[in-house]
Scaffold this active site. Structure first.
Site, PDB file in Angstrom:
ATOM      1  N   ARG A   1       0.820  -1.211   0.000  1.00 46.98           N
ATOM      2  CA  ARG A   1       0.000   0.000   0.000  1.00 46.98           C
ATOM      3  C   ARG A   1       0.855   1.263   0.000  1.00 46.98           C
ATOM      4  O   ARG A   1       0.347   2.356  -0.234  1.00 46.98           O
ATOM      5  CB  ARG A   1      -0.968  -0.011   1.185  1.00 46.98           C
ATOM      6  CG  ARG A   1      -0.329   0.185   2.539  1.00 46.98           C
ATOM      7  CD  ARG A   1      -1.344   0.067   3.653  1.00 46.98           C
ATOM      8  NE  ARG A   1      -0.695   0.111   4.952  1.00 46.98           N
ATOM      9  CZ  ARG A   1      -1.140  -0.504   6.032  1.00 46.98           C
ATOM     10  NH1 ARG A   1      -2.235  -1.217   5.982  1.00 46.98           N
ATOM     11  NH2 ARG A   1      -0.496  -0.406   7.179  1.00 46.98           N
TER      12      ARG A   1
ATOM     13  N   SER B   1       1.809   0.897  -4.547  1.00 45.49           N
ATOM     14  CA  SER B   1       0.851   0.910  -5.654  1.00 45.49           C
ATOM     15  C   SER B   1      -0.074   2.128  -5.632  1.00 45.49           C
ATOM     16  O   SER B   1      -0.158   2.876  -6.613  1.00 45.49           O
ATOM     17  CB  SER B   1       0.033  -0.383  -5.647  1.00 45.49           C
ATOM     18  OG  SER B   1      -0.630  -0.539  -4.402  1.00 45.49           O
TER      19      SER B   1
ATOM     20  N   VAL C   1      -9.926   0.507  -1.612  1.00 50.37           N
ATOM     21  CA  VAL C   1      -9.133  -0.723  -1.540  1.00 50.37           C
ATOM     22  C   VAL C   1      -8.005  -0.605  -0.509  1.00 50.37           C
ATOM     23  O   VAL C   1      -7.566   0.496  -0.171  1.00 50.37           O
ATOM     24  CB  VAL C   1      -8.547  -1.091  -2.917  1.00 50.37           C
ATOM     25  CG1 VAL C   1      -9.642  -1.344  -3.912  1.00 50.37           C
ATOM     26  CG2 VAL C   1      -7.599  -0.004  -3.422  1.00 50.37           C
ATOM     27  N   GLU C   2      -7.538  -1.731  -0.029  1.00 50.19           N
ATOM     28  CA  GLU C   2      -6.451  -1.832   0.947  1.00 50.19           C
ATOM     29  C   GLU C   2      -6.740  -1.037   2.214  1.00 50.19           C
ATOM     30  O   GLU C   2      -5.857  -0.405   2.803  1.00 50.19           O
ATOM     31  CB  GLU C   2      -5.114  -1.401   0.320  1.00 50.19           C
ATOM     32  CG  GLU C   2      -4.675  -2.300  -0.822  1.00 50.19           C
ATOM     33  CD  GLU C   2      -3.250  -2.057  -1.261  1.00 50.19           C
ATOM     34  OE1 GLU C   2      -2.434  -1.613  -0.446  1.00 50.19           O
ATOM     35  OE2 GLU C   2      -2.957  -2.315  -2.433  1.00 50.19           O
ATOM     36  N   GLY C   3      -7.977  -1.041   2.626  1.00 48.81           N
ATOM     37  CA  GLY C   3      -8.380  -0.343   3.843  1.00 48.81           C
ATOM     38  C   GLY C   3      -9.086   0.957   3.512  1.00 48.81           C
ATOM     39  O   GLY C   3      -8.486   1.851   2.938  1.00 48.81           O
TER      40      GLY C   3
END
Length: 517
Positions: free
Chosen positions: A56, A59, A178-180
Site C-alpha cells: 500500500r 501501488s 481498496v487496501e483499507g
C-alpha cells in the site's frame, strides 16, 4: 487452475480494475507449498499484513501521484489555451485558487511518494508510514482531480475518447476504498497503530504489564516508567521553550535559507505532538481507539509533519529553481497549517477541558504560529503551472507523456506547446482583432485581411491558422448517436482542406460564438 479453486464472475467497479469472486471446494494444499516451509504454518496472516503494509506504500501512492501529475499537465495546458472574455481562464483568480491547489498537492504527492519509496527500497516495513501514504496520497489525488473537474468544466463531463479527466474522476472511489477504507485508515490505524509502534516506551510498558511473572517485571517497568515521565517532562519543557524561540534550529547542512524556517517549525510542532499524544494516551488510555475523531486529528498532525519533512527532502534534492521553490513553499505552508489546525481542533474537543487547556497553553501561549498561505503565493504558483516550468518538465518523465495530436492527452499538450511558440504573435493579432482592426466575419477572413494590410506576413498567417485549428480541436467534446453507440466525426472549421484539384475548401465560418466548448 488448482483443483477445487473456482474463479467466478467478476465485478465492475468502473475502471479496468480486475476483481471478483474466488471460491474453493475441497482444496488440498500440500505442506511443502507453505512459503518458508512447515515452520511458517499459521503465520500466513502476519505475512499477508506485512506484504500489504509494503504494497500500500507503493501501488496506491504511485497511482495517486501519476493521476495528479497527468491532471497537472492537462489542466495547466487547458487553463492557458481556453480563453474567456479575451483572456486565458487560468488568469481568473477563482481558477488560480483551484490551480494552486492542483499544483501544490501534486508537488506534495511526488515528494511524499519519493520518500516513502526510498524507505521501502532500503528494506523497511513501516506499516504506519505506508498507512499514511495510502490515505493522504489517495485523498490528495481526490482533491486534485475534483479541482481539475471544476476548472475544465463542461469539457470534462462529456464522456468519450477525447475526455482526458473523467476516467480519473470515476476511478477515485476505487483508490480510497481498496487496501483499507480511508475512513478506517485515518480514524483507527494511523495513530492507533502508530502510538504503539512509534512511541519510545509505550509498547514495552504494555508488554511488561502483561508479563507472566509480575514480580520480575516490576523493576524493568519502574525504570521504563521513570524514563517515560522524564521524556514527557522534557517534551513539556521543550514545547514551552519553543513557543518563545520558534523551535529548534537543527537542520541538515544542505538546508538553504528558504527551508530553514520550515525545519524550525517542524521541530516545534513535533515536540508539541509528542506532548499532546502523551496527554491523550495518559488520560484516555484504550478509549483513544473509540474517540475516532480525536484519533483522526492526531493522525493528521503525525501525517502532515511527515509530509512536510518529505517536501523538504525532495526540494533539497531538486534543482532548486524559482518555480520549484514556489511549489514547495505553498505545499509546506498548507501542510504545516493543516497540522496546526488539527491541534486546535483536538484541544477544543478533548473530553478534559482543563488538561487540554493546559497543554494548549504550554504549546501555543501566543496563539497560532503558522499563517494560511497568501493569495499572492497561490497566484504565483497558479501562473507557474501554465508555464513550461522545471517541475512540469520533471513530471513528463514519470507519466505517459506524448504530443500526438490525436491522443487523448497529447491533443492538449501539443496545442499547449504550439501556443508557447507563437503566443507573442497570437496575443498581438488577437489584440488588434478585438479592436476591430480587420475586415470579415470569420477568423480566416481576419487573417487574410491582416496579410493584405501588412500586419502579418504569409508565414505568420500560416502559424495563426494552424494554431487556431489545433486550439479549436483541443476544446471539442465527443458526440454520439441517439443510442450512444457511435462516436460521430466532428467538423473542425479551421482545418485547411483541399479537394482533388488542390482548391481550398475550408469552411469559412466561426462557430465560437454559438458553440460552447
Amino acid at each position: 487452475s488448482h483443483e477445487g479453486v473456482i474463479v467466478g464472475p467478476r465485478h465492475n467497479p468502473g475502471p479496468p480494475f480486475m476483481n471478483g469472486t474466488v471460491e474453493g471446494k475441497d482444496v488440498f494444499i500440500p505442506l511443502d507449498w507453505i512459503i518458508g516451509g512447515v515452520k511458517n504454518a499459521g503465520k500466513g496472516w502476519r505475512m499477508l499484513m506485512e506484504c500489504l503494509a509494503v504494497g500500500r506504500g507503493i501501488s496506491l501512492p504511485a497511482l495517486s501521484t501519476s493521476t495528479s501529475e497527468m491532471t497537472y499537465l492537462n489542466v495547466g495546458a487547458f487553463s492557458r489555451i481556453r480563453q474567456q472574455f479575451k483572456i486565458s481562464v487560468g488568469k481568473f483568480e477563482g481558477v488560480q485558487e483551484a490551480n494552486s491547489e492542483i499544483a501544490s498537492d501534486t508537488y506534495m504527492l511526488e515528494a511524499f511518494r519519493y520518500l516513502v519509496t526510498c524507505g521501502l527500497n532500503q528494506g523497511g516495513k513501516p506499516a504506519v508510514m505506508t498507512a499514511i501514504a495510502k490515505y493522504y496520497a489517495t485523498e490528495g489525488m481526490r482533491k486534485v482531480v475534483n479541482h481539475g473537474m471544476d476548472v475544465v468544466g463542461g469539457r470534462a463531463i462529456q464522456m468519450g475518447p477525447r475526455n482526458f479527466l473523467a476516467p480519473y474522476y470515476q476511478a477515485i472511489p476505487v483508490s480510497i476504498t481498496v487496501e483499507g477504507a480511508n475512513i478506517l485508515s485515518r480514524s483507527l490505524m494511523i495513530f492507533g497503530q502508530g502510538s504503539m509502534r512509534c512511541h519510545p516506551y509505550l509498547y514495552e510498558e504494555l508488554q511488561l504489564l502483561q508479563a507472566e511473572d509480575p514480580a520480575a517485571a516490576l523493576n524493568p517497568f519502574d525504570n521504563l516508567l521513570f524514563k517515560h515521565l522524564g521524556y514527557t517532562f522534557n517534551r513539556t519543557a521543550r514545547s514551552f521553550a519553543y513557543a518563545f524561540t520558534g523551535g529548534s534550529n537543527a537542520a541538515p547542512q544542505s538546508a538553504v535559507d528558504f527551508t530553514r524556517p520550515y525545519y524550525k517549525i517542524i521541530n516545534r510542532l513535533s515536540a508539541n505532538f509528542a506532548l499532546t499524544a502523551d496527554m491523550c494516551l495518559g488520560l484516555l488510555a484504550g478509549d483513544i481507539k473509540r474517540k475516532e475523531m480525536l484519533s483522526g486529528r492526531l493522525a493528521d498532525i503525525h501525517a502532515h509533519l511527515f509530509i512536510a519533512s518529505s517536501i523538504l527532502k525532495f526540494f533539497e534534492h531538486s534543482k532548486k529553481t524559482e518555480d520549484e521553490r514556489l511549489h514547495a513553499q505553498l505545499a509546506l505552508e498548507k501542510s504545516l497549517y493543516t497540522a496546526q489546525e488539527a491541534f486546535f481542533d483536538l484541544f477544543a474537543n478533548f473530553p478534559s477541558g482543563a488538561a487540554a487547556g493546559m497543554v494548549k497553553l504550554l504549546c501555543f501561549p501566543f496563539g497560532r504560529p503558522v499563517q494560511k498561505p497568501s493569495d499572492q503565493l497561490k497566484q504565483q504558483v497558479a501562473n507557474s503551472m501554465m508555464e513550461n516550468n522545471a517541475f512540469r518538465q520533471s513530471l513528463k518523465k514519470h507519466v505517459y507523456y506524448n504530443i500526438n495530436e490525436n491522443d487523448v492527452t497529447g491533443r492538449m499538450e501539443s496545442t499547449f506547446n504550439l501556443l508557447l511558440e507563437i503566443e507573442k504573435l497570437w496575443d498581438r493579432f488577437k489584440k488588434a482583432e478585438n479592436k476591430g482592426q480587420f475586415k470579415g466575419l470569420s477568423f480566416a477572413e481576419h487573417v487574410a485581411d491582416a496579410q493584405l494590410q501588412g500586419f502579418i506576413n504569409d508565414q505568420e498567417a500560416e502559424k495563426l491558422l494552424h494554431y487556431n485549428a489545433r486550439r479549436y480541436d483541443s476544446m471539442l467534446t465527443d458526440v454520439f448517436d441517439l443510442h450512444l453507440n457511435e462516436v460521430l466525426e466532428l467538423e473542425n472549421p479551421y482545418l485547411i482542406k483541399e479537394d482533388a484539384t488542390g482548391t481550398d475548401t475550408s469552411v469559412q465560418t466561426d462557430p465560437s460564438h454559438s458553440v460552447s466548448p
